[in-house]
Design a protein around this motif. Structure first.
Motif, short mmCIF file in Angstrom:
data_model
loop_
_atom_site.label_atom_id
_atom_site.label_comp_id
_atom_site.label_asym_id
_atom_site.label_seq_id
_atom_site.Cartn_x
_atom_site.Cartn_y
_atom_site.Cartn_z
N GLN A 290 -3.03 77.38 35.96
CA GLN A 290 -2.59 75.99 36.06
C GLN A 290 -2.90 75.25 34.76
O GLN A 290 -3.97 75.45 34.18
CB GLN A 290 -3.27 75.26 37.23
N TYR A 291 -1.96 74.42 34.35
CA TYR A 291 -2.16 73.55 33.19
C TYR A 291 -2.13 72.11 33.72
O TYR A 291 -1.07 71.53 33.92
CB TYR A 291 -1.06 73.76 32.15
N GLY A 345 10.15 69.01 33.51
CA GLY A 345 9.25 67.93 33.86
C GLY A 345 7.94 68.45 34.42
O GLY A 345 7.68 69.65 34.48
N ALA A 346 7.08 67.50 34.83
CA ALA A 346 5.80 67.89 35.42
C ALA A 346 6.00 68.59 36.75
O ALA A 346 6.97 68.34 37.47
CB ALA A 346 4.92 66.65 35.62
N VAL A 347 5.09 69.50 37.09
CA VAL A 347 5.13 70.20 38.39
C VAL A 347 4.47 69.27 39.40
O VAL A 347 3.27 69.31 39.62
CB VAL A 347 4.39 71.55 38.31
N GLN A 348 5.27 68.43 40.03
CA GLN A 348 4.74 67.29 40.76
C GLN A 348 3.81 67.68 41.89
O GLN A 348 2.73 67.12 42.05
CB GLN A 348 5.89 66.44 41.28
N PHE A 349 4.21 68.65 42.72
CA PHE A 349 3.41 68.95 43.91
C PHE A 349 2.10 69.64 43.57
O PHE A 349 1.20 69.72 44.40
CB PHE A 349 4.21 69.80 44.91
N MET A 350 1.95 70.15 42.33
CA MET A 350 0.71 70.82 41.94
C MET A 350 -0.13 69.98 40.98
O MET A 350 -1.25 70.35 40.66
CB MET A 350 1.02 72.17 41.27
N GLY A 351 0.41 68.86 40.51
CA GLY A 351 -0.33 68.06 39.55
C GLY A 351 -0.49 68.77 38.23
O GLY A 351 -1.50 68.60 37.54
N ALA A 352 0.49 69.58 37.84
CA ALA A 352 0.43 70.35 36.59
C ALA A 352 1.52 69.87 35.64
O ALA A 352 2.56 69.37 36.05
CB ALA A 352 0.61 71.84 36.88
N ILE A 353 1.26 70.05 34.34
CA ILE A 353 2.24 69.65 33.35
C ILE A 353 3.24 70.78 33.06
O ILE A 353 4.36 70.52 32.62
CB ILE A 353 1.54 69.21 32.04
N ALA A 354 2.83 72.01 33.31
CA ALA A 354 3.69 73.17 33.04
C ALA A 354 3.20 74.35 33.87
O ALA A 354 2.14 74.29 34.49
CB ALA A 354 3.67 73.52 31.55
N TYR A 422 -10.57 74.44 32.50
CA TYR A 422 -10.48 73.00 32.72
C TYR A 422 -11.59 72.55 33.68
O TYR A 422 -11.34 72.21 34.83
CB TYR A 422 -9.11 72.63 33.30
N PRO A 423 -12.84 72.56 33.22
CA PRO A 423 -13.96 72.24 34.11
C PRO A 423 -13.96 70.81 34.63
O PRO A 423 -14.61 70.52 35.64
CB PRO A 423 -15.19 72.51 33.23
#
Length: 675
Positions: A290-291, A345-354, A422-423
């Motif tokens: 996840q990013y 665009g952003a991966v909305q349902f995961m809160g990820a940018i890519a 991503y701590p």
């Protein structure tokens, strides 16, 4: 047309070579991903798609039909219309057998085989474009081994990406046959491939535009007629666009709080991702499952995270303009961006940018350009050097891909990797806590949930996870408080209603629990636990008639659950429907013969129906398992006739002799299991 006697033999040889090469690269892809066959489920979408999905766990023709026909009121996977993907997962479940819980191996095996099939088709496509074998083979190996593809292959729920790509490649190959053969049937076959791709994943809507790019290069046939012939394809895309819009509009929970909503911020994310994906394709060294999406106030043009993307897009547009008369250069680049378009665009349902998985199909556009370039390399020295270098890169990719599969081994390895990179990401902390929760390690799970709330105070899921831990520790009052706090957060997930209902039920407040359970079921109609708990609460709160339809739905979702059948039977008995109740209890005891509550209810129902021999056998079996049930039977009118029989005294004596301590009372009404 070649009339020489050697032409057919040459053609047959060519077909055999291509078939052999396709099989070899496909086999290489399968062997490379053999490590994924030992992976488990991930506590991400695997639960929603398989483990907690009643439609997959208990397949039926009606449920299969529902995947395709539920548009206005979707009941599974958040309204994301992907019926062919869900049907394939159901097929895996059936093949694995229904006499046990879902096992990850068959699902992983299908994914790996699909990747092998896609790899073989990529070779065939490159071979058609380059007319040469070795460039097509070595470039296809890059696709087979690229580390960014691990997410699409090793994550079971990316079945949709694999299937959509399979049919997209089928579309491209069919269109190639149409262009070179001129037979309309190949265009219609391609239309069928487009439909299947859209049924697998709705983001395939850009495929007809990709065909227009192929008309520019390499086919060089772009004209008004070429556009008109694709009108049916665009009509298909329009229809599916409407279906997807309606389906997702009727669902909830697809957007996480904090995701980009302003147009200029969306453009910044798109610019970032154009560069991000290209960089990862060329240098896939540091990959992450996840990013995370930056905070809203960080999405600005002056942020070093986004500024390079703006510059890169500007440079790319300038290069395309400069090379506008050289389609072999700009068409693959435009095709790559076009195929990425639906997911830039952003991966909305995961809160990820890519996400790595989004380049699985688009990278093929760049590979076409690379294969074309290799085929045109001349020189006795230069060509072997280029081929050797490409093979060396594929081997390095293979090493990384083999290692990257361990990241997707299970939930713990997945979330530990995200936390390592991503701590300070709240979603990663919540995911790691949930992984501990699956392992029943509550002491390690709870601090992760609290840390997630510290990082993002509005993160509703973390509140619900704390409520879940407190319920497991038998602290329903505290759990109720945390669940309600979670529901107060913006864009709170509907699962919060489930935990409110569960906490109220544990506190003995069944009437109050009915409403939150209804809200949970309305938000997620295929939620088995919420449906059963709602039915149980209605029954315990004195409304058995209202519970009947809910029990029927619970049985539809989970037809082999003896608890559903037993409590449904009790509700039927209280509504005076004893024959139907007897049938449900009989079915329940076939599934779980030594269940004392079901045996007790079965005995009572049998006695009322004057099936006395069955009633005595069931009651005797029940009191052997639960001696306290005999005293309950002594107070129920349904056992009046049995109490007049001498066998009652014998049963009482047997219980007294076997019991030396007072029986423990069971909370709630007899036979009604608490959720």
């Amino acid at each position: 047309m070649d009339d020489s006697p050697h032409a057919p033999a040459t053609k047959r040889t060519r077909i055999r070579i291509d078939a052999g090469a396709a099989a070899l690269v496909g086999l290489a892809a399968v062997l490379l991903y053999a490590r994924s066959l030992g992976n488990g489920f991930i506590n991400l979408d695997d639960f929603q798609y398989i483990i907690d999905n009643a439609y997959i766990l208990h397949p039926s023709w009606d449920k299969l039909k529902a995947f395709f026909t539920e548009v206005f009121h979707p009941s599974t996977v958040g309204g994301y219309y992907q019926p062919l993907t869900m049907a394939s997962l159901m097929f895996d479940r059936v093949l694995d057998g229904l006499d046990h819980g879902p096992r990850p191996f068959p699902f992983h095996l299908t994914n790996v085989l699909l990747h092998g099939a896609n790899t073989a088709m990529v070779y065939l496509l490159l071979r058609r474009f380059t007319k040469a074998t070795w460039p097509a083979v070595v470039v296809t190996l890059l696709f087979a081994a690229h580390p960014m593809n691990v997410e699409s292959v090793s994550w079971i729920c990316q079945r949709k990406t694999l299937l959509a790509t399979l049919f997209a490649l089928g579309l491209f190959l069919s269109y190639d046959r149409y262009v070179h053969g001129g037979r309309a049937r190949w265009l219609w076959f391609g239309a069928a491939m487009l439909v299947l791709s859209l049924l697998s994943k709705p983001t395939s809507w850009s495929l007809p535009l990709a065909l227009l790019l192929l008309d520019v290069w390499p086919y060089r046939r772009l004209s008004l007629a070429a556009v008109i012939e694709k009108v049916p394809l665009f009509a298909i895309v329009g229809l599916f666009g409407w279906i997807v819009y309606v389906s997702q509009a009727e669902s909830s929970g697809l957007v996480m709080p904090g995701i980009v909503v302003r147009p200029h911020q969306t453009l910044l994310v798109i610019c970032h991702n154009v560069l991000f994906y290209f960089y990862k394709l060329v240098w896939p060294v540091t990959l992450c499952p996840q990013y995370p999406m930056p905070e809203m106030d960080e999405v600005r043009a002056t942020n070093p995270l986004f500024l390079p993307g703006i510059v890169a897009v500007g440079v790319l547009m300038a290069l395309v303009w400069i090379a506008r008369h050289r389609p072999a250069f700009y068409v693959p680049i435009v095709g790559y961006v076009l195929l990425l378009g639906p997911v830039l665009g952003a991966v909305q349902f995961m809160g990820a940018i890519a996400a790595d998985r989004f380049v699985y199909l688009p990278m093929i556009a760049l590979l076409i350009s690379l294969a074309w370039a290799l085929e045109r390399v001349r020189g006795a020295t230069l060509r072997p050097v280029c081929v050797t270098a490409t093979v060396a890169v594929a081997m390095l990719f293979s090493v990384k891909t083999w290692a990257q599969q361990l990241v997707w081994k299970d939930s713990m390895s997945y979330w530990q990797e995200v936390v390592r990179q991503y701590p300070q990401e709240a979603g990663a902390r919540e995911g790691l806590g949930s992984a501990y929760l699956v392992l029943d390690d509550l002491d390690r799970a709870l601090p992760e949930f609290h840390r997630a709330i510290e990082l993002r105070p509005t993160f509703s899921r973390a509140y619900f996870r704390i409520a879940e831990v407190l319920l497991l520790r038998d602290k329903p009052a505290e759990a109720l408080e945390w669940a309600r706090r979670g529901l107060e957060q913006p864009a709170a997930d509907a699962e919060g209603y489930f935990f409110v209902g569960l906490a109220l039920s544990r506190l003995g407040r069944d009437r109050e629990a009915v409403l939150p359970y209804r809200q949970a079921v309305e938000a997620k109609p295929s939620w088995r636990e919420a449906t059963l708990n709602l039915a149980n609460c209605l029954l315990r709160s004195g409304d058995p008639a209202a519970s009947l339809n809910v029990f029927a739905r619970a049985n539809e979702l989970d037809p082999n659950n003896p608890n559903v059948l037993t409590n449904w039977a009790i509700a039927l008995t209280e509504c005076g429907q004893d024959p139907s109740a007897w049938e449900k209890l009989d079915a329940s005891l076939r599934l779980r013969p030594a269940e004392p509550i079901a045996l007790f209810a079965y005995a009572a129902c049998s006695a009322k129906l004057k099936r006395m021999d069955t009633a005595w056998r069931a009651l005797a079996a029940a009191v052997v398992l639960r001696p306290d049930l005999l005293s309950r039977a002594a107070q129920e009118a349904r056992f009046d006739e049995m109490r007049k029989d001498p066998r009652w005294r014998t049963l009482q004596d047997a219980v007294r002799s076997a019991t030396t301590t007072a029986p423990t009372a069971v909370p709630g009404s007899p036979g009604v299991a608490r959720p």
